[in-house]
Scaffold this motif. Structure first.
Motif, PDB file in Angstrom:
ATOM      1  N   GLU A  90       0.744  -1.141   0.101  1.00  0.00           N
ATOM      2  CA  GLU A  90       0.138   0.016  -0.081  1.00  0.00           C
ATOM      3  C   GLU A  90       0.805   1.433  -0.001  1.00  0.00           C
ATOM      4  O   GLU A  90       0.493   2.258  -0.560  1.00  0.00           O
ATOM      5  CB  GLU A  90      -0.902  -0.127   1.049  1.00  0.00           C
ATOM      6  N   ALA A  91       1.923   1.292   0.674  1.00  0.00           N
ATOM      7  CA  ALA A  91       2.910   2.489   0.740  1.00  0.00           C
ATOM      8  C   ALA A  91       3.660   2.880  -0.455  1.00  0.00           C
ATOM      9  O   ALA A  91       3.701   3.984  -0.658  1.00  0.00           O
ATOM     10  CB  ALA A  91       3.807   2.120   2.182  1.00  0.00           C
ATOM     11  N   PHE A  92       4.107   1.630  -1.216  1.00  0.00           N
ATOM     12  CA  PHE A  92       4.873   1.969  -2.445  1.00  0.00           C
ATOM     13  C   PHE A  92       4.049   1.814  -3.756  1.00  0.00           C
ATOM     14  O   PHE A  92       4.393   2.480  -4.561  1.00  0.00           O
ATOM     15  CB  PHE A  92       5.915   1.008  -2.278  1.00  0.00           C
ATOM     16  N   GLU A 109       9.427  -1.876  -3.928  1.00  0.00           N
ATOM     17  CA  GLU A 109       8.779  -0.980  -5.043  1.00  0.00           C
ATOM     18  C   GLU A 109       8.559  -1.531  -6.243  1.00  0.00           C
ATOM     19  O   GLU A 109       7.893  -0.919  -6.967  1.00  0.00           O
ATOM     20  CB  GLU A 109       9.964   0.023  -5.070  1.00  0.00           C
ATOM     21  N   ALA A 110       8.720  -3.010  -6.336  1.00  0.00           N
ATOM     22  CA  ALA A 110       8.330  -3.684  -7.579  1.00  0.00           C
ATOM     23  C   ALA A 110       6.892  -4.174  -7.525  1.00  0.00           C
ATOM     24  O   ALA A 110       6.282  -4.360  -6.339  1.00  0.00           O
ATOM     25  CB  ALA A 110       9.314  -5.139  -7.444  1.00  0.00           C
ATOM     26  N   ASN A 111       6.620  -4.573  -8.643  1.00  0.00           N
ATOM     27  CA  ASN A 111       5.303  -4.913  -8.848  1.00  0.00           C
ATOM     28  C   ASN A 111       5.408  -6.605  -8.566  1.00  0.00           C
ATOM     29  O   ASN A 111       6.085  -7.315  -9.523  1.00  0.00           O
ATOM     30  CB  ASN A 111       4.633  -4.884 -10.425  1.00  0.00           C
ATOM     31  N   ILE A 112       4.761  -7.136  -7.512  1.00  0.00           N
ATOM     32  CA  ILE A 112       5.011  -8.647  -7.451  1.00  0.00           C
ATOM     33  C   ILE A 112       3.743  -9.113  -8.116  1.00  0.00           C
ATOM     34  O   ILE A 112       2.671  -8.903  -7.584  1.00  0.00           O
ATOM     35  CB  ILE A 112       4.901  -9.047  -5.876  1.00  0.00           C
ATOM     36  N   ARG A 113       4.138  -9.895  -8.831  1.00  0.00           N
ATOM     37  CA  ARG A 113       2.825 -10.293 -10.072  1.00  0.00           C
ATOM     38  C   ARG A 113       2.683 -11.945  -9.871  1.00  0.00           C
ATOM     39  O   ARG A 113       3.535 -12.815 -10.086  1.00  0.00           O
ATOM     40  CB  ARG A 113       3.451 -10.007 -11.597  1.00  0.00           C
ATOM     41  N   LEU A 114       1.440 -12.060  -9.772  1.00  0.00           N
ATOM     42  CA  LEU A 114       1.049 -13.499  -9.678  1.00  0.00           C
ATOM     43  C   LEU A 114       0.852 -14.101 -11.036  1.00  0.00           C
ATOM     44  O   LEU A 114       0.376 -13.414 -12.022  1.00  0.00           O
ATOM     45  CB  LEU A 114      -0.489 -13.781  -9.061  1.00  0.00           C
TER      46      LEU A 114
END
Length: 327
Positions: free
Chosen positions: A42-44, A264-269
């Motif tokens: 939520e923060a990043f 800060e990365a998109n962690i992608r399922l």
């Protein structure tokens, strides 16, 4: 240390390195770990969920021996085999995914690298999509040169995908026809070109928890922007066909600590969402901020995209792509 405390430290600027004792993640309370990961997300990243979709632009006959892959010529699977798709098929799929509100569309090709006339076909297809569509474009075409990456960038491709798959230690156990260092060098070229670097891997191939932590740290060291996490879905005919499927708690723990290590990365399922509650609803509350959606070439893709958007909207997430916000 408590997971919540560490989460706040990361929000305040702390970054984890190889020098830290990362085994904390393997033993701490899972619920607390996931709650902290969600706070970091939520923060990043905020509430925006990045949805991407892919088309298999060239299938089968891959000379590489990756043990998990249905498209390797070393294995005996029921994989479809075809050369690079006609441009009109790719453009049609791109326009369909744009109409469904997907953020990014990617052409993925089997093989060590896309070269020659097929690479030229890909360039032309990207130029056409860039001209006729507003959706962001991505490519996943193996070990490309800096010149090829530049040509893709000029054609409108803003993101390049190239998984490192696992840790440096475990990599030789899943592939012997290319090296981990070759993957690292390709990703450095992507970063040097100024493209979004997308790289992750597969869990559940027989690696240890320490291997998963090592992969997370390696991606952080490279400054990867988007990290697809795949849970192995064993394919009959591959050397890993007998691997047991992962449990949801193990997948959630992995997603969560990837968020702590790559805040800060998109962690992608990615692959393996079927192993998760409601295709990943809990994972999106445990640090995940992005997903691959759709079913590649099948007509069911629209239904899958719509169900993803519906589920995420109920979670209060923003699934409106930038090109719809800025017409």
């Amino acid at each position: 240390m408590q997971a919540q405390t560490l989460a706040q430290e990361i929000i305040n600027g702390r970054r984890l390195t190889r020098q830290d004792d990362l085994t904390f993640f393997l033993h701490c309370d899972l619920d607390e770990l996931c709650q902290g990961a969600d706070q970091i997300r939520e923060a990043f990243i905020g509430d925006k969920v990045d949805l991407c979709s892919i088309i298999n632009g060239r299938s089968g006959r891959c000379p590489e021996d990756c043990k998990y892959c249905a498209q390797s010529s070393h294995h005996h699977t029921n994989c479809e085999i075809y050369d690079f798709l006609p441009e009109e098929d790719i453009l049609e799929a791109c326009k369909m995914h744009e109409a469904e509100g997907v953020d990014r569309f990617s052409i993925v090709t089997a093989g060590r690298a896309l070269t020659g006339s097929e690479f030229d076909q890909a360039i032309h297809a990207f130029e056409t999509m860039h001209r006729e569509c507003r959706i962001d474009l991505c490519a996943s075409m193996g070990f490309l040169s800096a010149e090829q990456l530049h040509r893709l960038h000029e054609a409108g491709v803003t993101s390049y995908h190239h998984n490192i798959e696992t840790s440096r230690r475990f990599f030789p156990h899943i592939c012997t026809t290319h090296t981990y260092d070759m993957k690292i060098e390709t990703l450095k070229k992507v970063k040097a070109e100024g493209m979004c670097a997308c790289s992750g891997g597969i869990i559940g191939m027989g690696e240890t928890w320490e291997d998963r932590l090592d992969m997370a740290i390696s991606l952080a060291e490279l400054g990867i922007d988007s990290i697809p996490l795949n849970a192995l879905m064993p394919v009959p005919g591959t050397p890993l066909e007998g691997q047991p499927r992962l449990t949801e708690p193990d997948i959630l723990r992995t997603v969560a600590f990837f968020r702590y290590i790559n805040p800060e990365a998109n962690i992608r399922l990615a692959a393996g969402r079927a192993l998760l509650t409601n295709d990943g609803e809990i994972a999106f509350q445990s640090g995940a901020s992005a997903s691959i959606t759709g079913n590649m070439l099948t007509t069911a893709a629209c239904a899958t995209i719509r169900s993803d958007r519906q589920m995420l909207t109920k979670l209060g997430r923003d699934v409106t792509p930038a090109y719809r916000k800025n017409p």
